[in-house]
Scaffold this active site. Structure first.
Site, PDB file in Angstrom:
ATOM      1  N   LEU A 572     -13.050 -30.160  26.221  1.00  0.00           N
ATOM      2  CA  LEU A 572     -12.596 -31.397  26.853  1.00  0.00           C
ATOM      3  C   LEU A 572     -12.197 -31.181  28.304  1.00  0.00           C
ATOM      4  O   LEU A 572     -12.271 -32.094  29.124  1.00  0.00           O
ATOM      5  CB  LEU A 572     -11.405 -31.974  26.084  1.00  0.00           C
ATOM      6  N   GLY A 573     -11.730 -30.002  28.632  1.00  0.00           N
ATOM      7  CA  GLY A 573     -11.328 -29.748  30.011  1.00  0.00           C
ATOM      8  C   GLY A 573     -10.662 -28.400  30.129  1.00  0.00           C
ATOM      9  O   GLY A 573     -10.478 -27.674  29.154  1.00  0.00           O
ATOM     10  N   GLU A 574     -10.309 -28.060  31.373  1.00  0.00           N
ATOM     11  CA  GLU A 574      -9.661 -26.785  31.612  1.00  0.00           C
ATOM     12  C   GLU A 574      -8.787 -26.857  32.851  1.00  0.00           C
ATOM     13  O   GLU A 574      -8.961 -27.734  33.702  1.00  0.00           O
ATOM     14  CB  GLU A 574     -10.696 -25.670  31.765  1.00  0.00           C
ATOM     15  N   GLY A 575      -7.823 -25.943  32.917  1.00  0.00           N
ATOM     16  CA  GLY A 575      -6.946 -25.816  34.061  1.00  0.00           C
ATOM     17  C   GLY A 575      -6.838 -24.368  34.456  1.00  0.00           C
ATOM     18  O   GLY A 575      -7.636 -23.520  34.026  1.00  0.00           O
ATOM     19  N   GLN A 576      -5.833 -24.056  35.267  1.00  0.00           N
ATOM     20  CA  GLN A 576      -5.704 -22.694  35.768  1.00  0.00           C
ATOM     21  C   GLN A 576      -5.328 -21.720  34.663  1.00  0.00           C
ATOM     22  O   GLN A 576      -5.747 -20.572  34.656  1.00  0.00           O
ATOM     23  CB  GLN A 576      -4.652 -22.639  36.878  1.00  0.00           C
ATOM     24  N   GLY A 578      -5.399 -22.492  31.095  1.00  0.00           N
ATOM     25  CA  GLY A 578      -5.894 -22.706  29.748  1.00  0.00           C
ATOM     26  C   GLY A 578      -6.955 -23.764  29.662  1.00  0.00           C
ATOM     27  O   GLY A 578      -7.460 -24.257  30.670  1.00  0.00           O
ATOM     28  N   GLU A 579      -7.310 -24.086  28.418  1.00  0.00           N
ATOM     29  CA  GLU A 579      -8.386 -25.030  28.150  1.00  0.00           C
ATOM     30  C   GLU A 579      -7.990 -25.949  27.015  1.00  0.00           C
ATOM     31  O   GLU A 579      -7.074 -25.647  26.235  1.00  0.00           O
ATOM     32  CB  GLU A 579      -9.678 -24.282  27.784  1.00  0.00           C
ATOM     33  N   LYS A 611      -5.165 -27.050  22.369  1.00  0.00           N
ATOM     34  CA  LYS A 611      -4.793 -26.533  23.684  1.00  0.00           C
ATOM     35  C   LYS A 611      -4.652 -25.034  23.572  1.00  0.00           C
ATOM     36  O   LYS A 611      -3.894 -24.531  22.741  1.00  0.00           O
ATOM     37  CB  LYS A 611      -3.477 -27.149  24.156  1.00  0.00           C
ATOM     38  N   ASP A 715       1.603 -39.778  33.712  1.00  0.00           N
ATOM     39  CA  ASP A 715       0.160 -40.025  33.848  1.00  0.00           C
ATOM     40  C   ASP A 715      -0.305 -40.997  32.775  1.00  0.00           C
ATOM     41  O   ASP A 715      -1.318 -40.759  32.121  1.00  0.00           O
ATOM     42  CB  ASP A 715      -0.609 -38.708  33.757  1.00  0.00           C
TER      43      ASP A 715
END
Length: 859
Positions: A572-576, A578-579, A611, A715
């Site tokens: 679904l997505g990722e960041g610095q 984790g995913e 997560k 958000d």
């Protein structure tokens, strides 16, 4: 007129007023909506010797440092001792050197570049016209306490309703607990040209109408009121004229007839009401204006005659002035009646107003007078009518020539100044296009940290800053706050927080007290705020530390789940750090308690969101991840995504949350159409209006639950709401990590991202995220729902224009752009949206109120 900057236009306006005043023709009638100029605390026109205090903590916190928006000394005035509840011994006093009409006050705490954190959460005002008798200010409902500051750097402006006429003003901090307070202040208004220091009159009376009584007393009179009013000023001098129909409810939400003082002729056998006016000095009076009601249908008429006596020294003149305006029985409108006072010299005037009918109602009485440029030598007695005395004052010829020469010189100087100002404006207009090209850079600088300086210039290049002493403050709401212009006025951790935001490509930052401030939570810098950095860069919930302690007092109430039972379906997505993955979990029912109900058999896998923390994440990220698990495990609401299980016994750390089979609300609605002919023609699936309201009500219910725990989502949008069977909605927090919605986030120099189209003005400009900013975002989410997510909010505006529009919300000059009313949106729901977008955070509804309102709208 728009080709000139507003600040310079007011410069010109003030110069012209000055000229007219010198010529003796300036009107003395005061308009509270215009009389809103800073009187000199922040500009320096008020001298240090005119500022005093009851005590001071030290020489560096003396009274002279109590100037609004100044950081000299130790940053503010601070009294010597800690202020205790109900202790009104400490005060900051300002001597204005003459009478002023004061409509607005501003306060600020001691910030001192981040070192200080003392402010007055409440205060009272006392004022005096002679320096001996002090009067406590009360608003129109009788309340004395004024709400002050909630931090040490923002300026809070409060309208004085009613305004005051004062020579001396005292600010007196008030607390509900023992605490250190410091203050910086400013007064706004203009000079009181009438010179009136008091009027004495009979007390107003009550009129009994068939439907209700009308109270015609002077409810804001600041003198003594027994059978008569003595030694005070009130509604006859507050600058507000009464309505034509005095039986209507007033704009101040008070009783009918509020602005009028009225009398019945049965109470006055002599047939008149006598009012005496006392002035600050001997003046040369030209006219008196009396605002009278004339609703003759209720037996209310203007006076039919007035007889005035004048006192120049200690004795009253024996021969009065008489004036008969005539009675109007055709036009019921209220009106000013102008009485020619024929240049009488006096320090007091006593007028007898004769009844023309059963009632006489006045709302304003003003005087025009010239400064005493005349000597007191009188001409021989007048041969005019005995009822009117017209003294002539001999003017010294030499003084006259000097005066005329001075005035001519002043006129030439003023004309030259006006020409220079206009010429400057022409050049500024020619350069305006070039200035506007700098706007994007200024906005970028205002939202990202490139060094230790963080500047947001809320005036922008199109509104040149004025150096005028008389820069007017326009009418404001009761809780106006001006954001700091420099980051040095904000707690230093705020800059660090924004730097972390930029470096992690997220919209959620590690918050400090300036980013999350909750009602009912300590506002001091020492009150830690916990904000969890989502592993995917999403805006996870931010909560105060006090709530964190309550939530994390027990062990985590979720079980360890075998990793081998997870089947990964989609990233679904990722960041610095984790995913987030969409997974199927086999046998999940065996790990869940009875609180969770799955409408599938035990043999079928459950759709979940996982997560996952990367194995190379640093220690802080791991700690945040574990804290997030603790918090998520305590969230139990049917409209909030639940934490189902965890995998924390080995790396990578995982948390497993619900995922609804119909995906997020944004994509779900965009695939549907409203019921109607168009949907039939396109053969598209439809959703009824009732179901739209049902989904919106569920979101309000979930946010009501979060706000009850002092959670701030930061958000809220349709992309962060998941849809289950039968239009069930659950609020989530990982929509931002999906590339699908990258266009919903404003990227600062390719790094930090912010959902600006959903953010409140104070979140964008001040970095303040509160339940009130979530309420703002909810209204945008509601707007999305009623538009079936076919259009992005403010789609007609660029990101930079959206940010510019938030500046208009801050300035509140009626130029801000609101989201338009959707076609399917009834007026009742659009009113809810508009209430959520109010400039003043305290005027926005709570989620409890929104939830109730939506329930009532549903059929």
């Amino acid at each position: 007129m728009h080709m000139f900057g507003m600040g310079h236009l007011w410069d010109i306006h003030f110069l012209l007023l000055t000229l007219l005043y010198l010529l003796g023709t300036v009107t003395s009638q005061v308009n509270p909506g215009v009389c809103r100029y800073p009187l000199g605390m922040s500009g320096g026109q008020i001298q240090d010797e005119d500022i005093s205090a009851s005590s001071q903590w030290s020489e560096s916190t003396a009274a002279r440092y109590g100037r609004l928006d100044f950081e000299e000394g130790d940053g503010a005035w601070c009294p010597e001792i800690t202020v205790e509840p109900d202790n009104l011994k400490e005060f900051l006093q300002i001597d204005l050197r003459s009478l002023h009409f004061i409509t607005l006050v501003g306060t600020q705490g001691r910030h001192a570049g981040g070192i200080g954190n003392e402010f007055a959460k409440m205060y009272k005002i006392k004022y005096s016209r002679d320096g001996s008798r002090w009067i406590s200010w009360r608003n129109r409902q009788g309340k004395q306490v004024i709400e002050g500051n909630r931090n040490a750097y923002d300026i809070v402006l409060k309208d004085l309703e009613p305004p005051i006429i004062a020579h001396f003003v005292r600010f007196m901090p008030v607390t509900d607990q023992s605490m250190n307070v410091c203050m910086r202040v400013e007064l706004y208004g203009c000079e009181w040209l009438d010179g009136l220091v008091s009027y004495n009159a009979p007390a107003g009376e009550q009129m009994t109408l068939p439907a209700f009584p009308v109270y015609l007393n002077d409810s804001v009179y600041d003198g003594a009121v027994i059978h008569s009013m003595t030694e005070g000023l009130g509604q006859l001098t507050d600058g507000v004229c009464g309505l034509d129909d005095f039986t209507l409810n007033h704009v101040y939400n008070v009783w009918p007839g509020y602005d009028y003082v009225g009398w019945n002729n049965e109470s006055f056998p002599s047939g008149y009401v006598e009012i005496m006016f006392e002035f600050d000095r001997t003046r040369n009076f030209t006219t008196m204006k009396v605002h009278c009601n004339n609703m003759f249908s209720w037996r209310v008429k203007t006076f039919h005659q007035v007889v005035c006596y004048f006192r120049s020294e200690s004795d009253w003149e024996t021969t009065p002035l008489s004036f008969s305006p005539g009675v109007d029985e055709k036009n019921p409108s209220a009106r000013f009646i102008t009485v020619n006072l024929a240049n009488h010299m006096a320090s007091a005037i006593k007028c007898q107003f004769y009844f023309a009918d059963a009632w006489m109602l006045f709302s304003e009485i003003t005087f025009q007078s010239d400064t005493a440029m005349y000597n007191t030598t009188l001409a021989p007695p007048s041969t005019g009518p005995p009822t009117e005395k017209n003294p002539t004052h001999k003017i010294d010829d030499s003084n006259t020539r000097i005066l005329i020469g001075c005035l001519v010189a002043i006129i030439f100087i003023l004309v030259a100044i006006i020409v220079i100002i206009l010429w400057r404006q022409v050049w500024q207009k020619m350069l305006e296009k070039a200035s506007r090209r700098m706007l994007d850079d200024e906005l970028t600088a205002s939202l990202s940290i490139q060094s230790e300086t963080f500047i947001y210039n809320h005036n922008q290049s199109s509104e040149q800053e004025s150096n005028s002493t008389y820069e007017r403050i326009f009418p404001l709401g009761p809780d106006y706050q001006e954001p700091s212009s420099l980051i040095s006025k904000i707690v230093p951790d705020f800059a660090q927080s924004l730097e972390e935001t930029a470096s992690t490509s997220t919209a959620a930052s590690k918050s400090t007290t300036t980013t999350v401030v909750q009602d009912g939570v300590p506002h001091y810098a020492e009150a830690d705020i916990v904000s969890l950095q989502g592993v995917t860069g999403s805006n996870t919930y931010a909560i105060p530390a006090v709530t964190m302690d309550l939530l994390s007092g027990k062990d985590v109430a979720v079980e360890e789940f075998p990793r081998k039972l997870l089947t990964f379906k989609e990233k679904l997505g990722e960041g610095q750090f984790g995913e987030v993955h969409l997974c199927e979990a086999e046998g999940m029912q065996e790990f869940m308690n009875n609180e969770f109900l799955f409408d599938i058999s035990k043999d079928q896998p459950v759709l979940v969101a996982v997560k996952m923390l990367r194995s190379d994440a640093n220690k802080n990220a791991r700690n945040d991840f574990l804290k997030e698990i603790k918090i998520m495990s305590r969230l139990k609401d049917p409209n909030i995504i639940r934490l189902l299980a965890v995998c924390i016994y080995s790396d990578p750390l995982c948390m497993i949350t619900e995922y609804m089979e119909n995906g997020d609300l944004n994509q779900f609605l965009s695939r549907h159409e409203p019921e109607g002919q168009l949907a039939l023609l396109s053969n598209a699936p439809t959703i009824s209006f009732n179901n739209l309201c049902y989904m919106a009500t569920q979101i309000a219910s979930g946010m009501k639950y979060l706000s009850s725990l002092n959670f701030v989502h930061r958000d809220l949008a349709t992309r962060n709401c998941l849809v289950g069977k039968k239009y069930t909605i659950k609020i989530a927090d990982f929509g931002m990590s999906r590339n699908l919605y990258s266009g919903d986030y404003y990227r600062i120099q390719g790094r930090a991202v912010l959902p600006i189209r959903w953010m409140s003005w104070e979140s964008i400009l001040l970095g303040k995220f509160t339940t009130a900013s979530d309420v703002w975002a909810f209204a945008v989410t509601l707007w999305e729902i009623l538009n079936f997510c076919k259009e992005q909010p403010y789609s007609q505006l660029t990101d930079e224009q959206v940010i510019e529009n938030t500046g208009e919300f801050f300035r509140d000059q009626k130029r801000q752009i609101y989201l338009p009313q959707p076609v399917l949106c009834p007026d009742s729901i659009y009113k809810i949206m508009l209430s959520c977008w109010r400039r003043n955070t305290k005027e926005r509804p709570s989620f409890q109120e929104i939830y109730r309102a939506l329930l009532e709208i549903q059929p």
